[in-house]
Scaffold this motif. Sequence first.
Motif, PDB file in Angstrom:
ATOM      1  N   GLN A 178       0.823  -1.207   0.000  1.00 17.15           N
ATOM      2  CA  GLN A 178       0.000   0.000   0.000  1.00 17.15           C
ATOM      3  C   GLN A 178       0.860   1.261   0.000  1.00 17.15           C
ATOM      4  O   GLN A 178       0.519   2.264  -0.603  1.00 17.15           O
ATOM      5  CB  GLN A 178      -0.873  -0.020   1.258  1.00 17.15           C
ATOM      6  CG  GLN A 178      -2.157   0.763   1.111  1.00 17.15           C
ATOM      7  CD  GLN A 178      -3.147   0.366   2.201  1.00 17.15           C
ATOM      8  OE1 GLN A 178      -2.806  -0.332   3.162  1.00 17.15           O
ATOM      9  NE2 GLN A 178      -4.379   0.817   2.052  1.00 17.15           N
ATOM     10  N   ASN A 179       1.994   1.188   0.694  1.00 19.22           N
ATOM     11  CA  ASN A 179       2.848   2.372   0.851  1.00 19.22           C
ATOM     12  C   ASN A 179       3.997   2.425  -0.148  1.00 19.22           C
ATOM     13  O   ASN A 179       4.874   3.274  -0.034  1.00 19.22           O
ATOM     14  CB  ASN A 179       3.397   2.416   2.284  1.00 19.22           C
ATOM     15  CG  ASN A 179       2.280   2.579   3.301  1.00 19.22           C
ATOM     16  OD1 ASN A 179       1.378   3.392   3.108  1.00 19.22           O
ATOM     17  ND2 ASN A 179       2.318   1.797   4.367  1.00 19.22           N
ATOM     18  N   ASP A 180       3.985   1.507  -1.113  1.00 21.12           N
ATOM     19  CA  ASP A 180       5.094   1.434  -2.064  1.00 21.12           C
ATOM     20  C   ASP A 180       4.912   2.475  -3.179  1.00 21.12           C
ATOM     21  O   ASP A 180       3.912   2.451  -3.879  1.00 21.12           O
ATOM     22  CB  ASP A 180       5.159   0.015  -2.645  1.00 21.12           C
ATOM     23  CG  ASP A 180       6.435  -0.226  -3.418  1.00 21.12           C
ATOM     24  OD1 ASP A 180       6.772   0.621  -4.270  1.00 21.12           O
ATOM     25  OD2 ASP A 180       7.085  -1.250  -3.171  1.00 21.12           O
ATOM     26  N   PRO A 181       5.863   3.371  -3.336  1.00 24.01           N
ATOM     27  CA  PRO A 181       5.734   4.409  -4.376  1.00 24.01           C
ATOM     28  C   PRO A 181       5.577   3.835  -5.789  1.00 24.01           C
ATOM     29  O   PRO A 181       4.836   4.400  -6.605  1.00 24.01           O
ATOM     30  CB  PRO A 181       7.044   5.201  -4.269  1.00 24.01           C
ATOM     31  CG  PRO A 181       7.669   4.807  -2.979  1.00 24.01           C
ATOM     32  CD  PRO A 181       7.109   3.485  -2.579  1.00 24.01           C
TER      33      PRO A 181
ATOM     34  N   GLN B 210       1.947   2.949  -6.290  1.00 25.32           N
ATOM     35  CA  GLN B 210       1.137   4.155  -6.484  1.00 25.32           C
ATOM     36  C   GLN B 210       1.364   4.718  -7.876  1.00 25.32           C
ATOM     37  O   GLN B 210       0.424   5.138  -8.545  1.00 25.32           O
ATOM     38  CB  GLN B 210       1.483   5.183  -5.389  1.00 25.32           C
ATOM     39  CG  GLN B 210       1.002   4.695  -4.029  1.00 25.32           C
ATOM     40  CD  GLN B 210       1.541   5.516  -2.862  1.00 25.32           C
ATOM     41  OE1 GLN B 210       2.335   6.438  -3.045  1.00 25.32           O
ATOM     42  NE2 GLN B 210       1.105   5.172  -1.664  1.00 25.32           N
ATOM     43  N   GLU B 211       2.580   4.689  -8.320  1.00 23.75           N
ATOM     44  CA  GLU B 211       2.934   5.153  -9.672  1.00 23.75           C
ATOM     45  C   GLU B 211       2.182   4.347 -10.735  1.00 23.75           C
ATOM     46  O   GLU B 211       1.577   4.893 -11.640  1.00 23.75           O
ATOM     47  CB  GLU B 211       4.460   5.015  -9.855  1.00 23.75           C
ATOM     48  CG  GLU B 211       4.966   5.224 -11.270  1.00 23.75           C
ATOM     49  CD  GLU B 211       5.373   6.677 -11.534  1.00 23.75           C
ATOM     50  OE1 GLU B 211       5.651   7.386 -10.561  1.00 23.75           O
ATOM     51  OE2 GLU B 211       5.392   7.059 -12.719  1.00 23.75           O
TER      52      GLU B 211
ATOM     53  N   TYR C 218      -0.512   2.562 -10.462  1.00 24.52           N
ATOM     54  CA  TYR C 218      -1.965   2.692 -10.407  1.00 24.52           C
ATOM     55  C   TYR C 218      -2.452   4.096 -10.700  1.00 24.52           C
ATOM     56  O   TYR C 218      -3.501   4.303 -11.273  1.00 24.52           O
ATOM     57  CB  TYR C 218      -2.491   2.244  -9.032  1.00 24.52           C
ATOM     58  CG  TYR C 218      -2.727   0.770  -8.985  1.00 24.52           C
ATOM     59  CD1 TYR C 218      -3.930   0.240  -9.428  1.00 24.52           C
ATOM     60  CD2 TYR C 218      -1.742  -0.093  -8.517  1.00 24.52           C
ATOM     61  CE1 TYR C 218      -4.146  -1.117  -9.404  1.00 24.52           C
ATOM     62  CE2 TYR C 218      -1.953  -1.456  -8.490  1.00 24.52           C
ATOM     63  CZ  TYR C 218      -3.150  -1.962  -8.933  1.00 24.52           C
ATOM     64  OH  TYR C 218      -3.368  -3.297  -8.928  1.00 24.52           O
ATOM     65  N   LEU C 219      -1.674   5.074 -10.264  1.00 20.30           N
ATOM     66  CA  LEU C 219      -2.159   6.451 -10.362  1.00 20.30           C
ATOM     67  C   LEU C 219      -1.430   7.244 -11.434  1.00 20.30           C
ATOM     68  O   LEU C 219      -1.694   8.417 -11.631  1.00 20.30           O
ATOM     69  CB  LEU C 219      -2.001   7.158  -9.005  1.00 20.30           C
ATOM     70  CG  LEU C 219      -2.644   6.458  -7.809  1.00 20.30           C
ATOM     71  CD1 LEU C 219      -2.212   7.148  -6.514  1.00 20.30           C
ATOM     72  CD2 LEU C 219      -4.161   6.455  -7.939  1.00 20.30           C
TER      73      LEU C 219
ATOM     74  N   GLU D 149       0.172  12.135  -7.171  1.00 22.20           N
ATOM     75  CA  GLU D 149       0.152  11.999  -5.703  1.00 22.20           C
ATOM     76  C   GLU D 149      -1.181  12.498  -5.158  1.00 22.20           C
ATOM     77  O   GLU D 149      -1.750  13.451  -5.666  1.00 22.20           O
ATOM     78  CB  GLU D 149       1.280  12.843  -5.080  1.00 22.20           C
ATOM     79  CG  GLU D 149       2.678  12.408  -5.480  1.00 22.20           C
ATOM     80  CD  GLU D 149       3.075  11.048  -4.915  1.00 22.20           C
ATOM     81  OE1 GLU D 149       2.751  10.777  -3.756  1.00 22.20           O
ATOM     82  OE2 GLU D 149       3.689  10.255  -5.653  1.00 22.20           O
ATOM     83  N   GLU D 150      -1.634  11.785  -4.141  1.00 23.33           N
ATOM     84  CA  GLU D 150      -2.899  12.223  -3.538  1.00 23.33           C
ATOM     85  C   GLU D 150      -2.662  13.366  -2.557  1.00 23.33           C
ATOM     86  O   GLU D 150      -1.640  13.427  -1.914  1.00 23.33           O
ATOM     87  CB  GLU D 150      -3.562  11.056  -2.815  1.00 23.33           C
ATOM     88  CG  GLU D 150      -4.304  10.151  -3.789  1.00 23.33           C
ATOM     89  CD  GLU D 150      -5.082   9.069  -3.056  1.00 23.33           C
ATOM     90  OE1 GLU D 150      -6.162   9.376  -2.528  1.00 23.33           O
ATOM     91  OE2 GLU D 150      -4.592   7.930  -3.027  1.00 23.33           O
TER      92      GLU D 150
END
Length: 252
Positions: free
Chosen positions: A237-240, A243-244, A246-247, A251-252
């Motif tokens: 969940q906290n892996d950059p 996030q990259e 998926y998003l 950045e949220e």
Amino acid sequence: MTVLETERLTKQFGGLTAVDEVDLAIEQGEGVSLIGPNGAGKSTFINLVTRRLDPSYGEILFKGDSIVGMEPHQVVQLGMSKSFQTASIFPELTVEENAVIAALAAEHGSFRFNFFRHENAYPEVTRVADEVLKSVGLYDERESQADSLDYGNKRRLEIGIALAAEPDMLLMDEPTAGMSPEETKSTVELIKEVKRELDLTFLLVEHDMEIVFDISDRIVVLNRGAVIAEGTPEEVQNDPAVQEAYLGGVEE
Ligand SMILES: Nc1ncnc2c1ncn2[C@@H]1O[C@H](COP(=O)(O)OP(=O)(O)OP(=O)(O)O)[C@@H](O)[C@H]1O
Ligand SMILES: [Mg+2]
């Protein structure tokens, strides 16, 4: 014991590398989810492991032995079961008959050895089938025709059919697809319950992150065929990099 292990597992479709040198090991009793954006290679990976597709190169070991080159039914007999296959239910048979047939179909269990020579083999198979029906909450429905079950119970029966083969590992590709929120919740509870009770090893492909975080001991993230992250739900969940992927770097 390592139940499933892949080494540099790769599948190319023409110029596209759908699965790219994936190394993955799943231990006995572990519940692992495979996640990633659309087209990441999740279903292709499952199809390689269940032997519906041949790898371009790489190795697949199941309980320590190579299964590359085997037919899908051979790996089922070795103890690898895939749930949520369309048409795994015989609609005109009863719930119990469906479970009995599933128990009979996989011949790796000890009591199935020389099955046809044992005159009391049928009660034994029925006993296994009934135990499975109890664990998926369908024992009271065992006399019902499978076709008469509602959608949620049909999916429970599909899990039951997969479990009746007494698998060493269960693979699931988007098991809650098409379910109502209520059916989804009860299926997730069922998978957790069965995992606890039977010490089930599973590999799950699922888009719903709430389910994935709830159900998994470990999460493996694929992007463009390659593993980009791996770890506990918290770690992933906290892996950059996740996030990259998926998003798209937002950045949220
Ligand atoms: N039989 C095939 N022939 C050619 N390309 C394929 C084939 N199967 C899959 N692909 C391609 O391989 C890539 C991975 O597909 P795959 O279905 O494994 O992704 P996925 O992670 O399961 O996606 P989704 O989340 O949408 O189910 C995609 O680009 C897809 O178009
Ligand atoms: Mg898919």
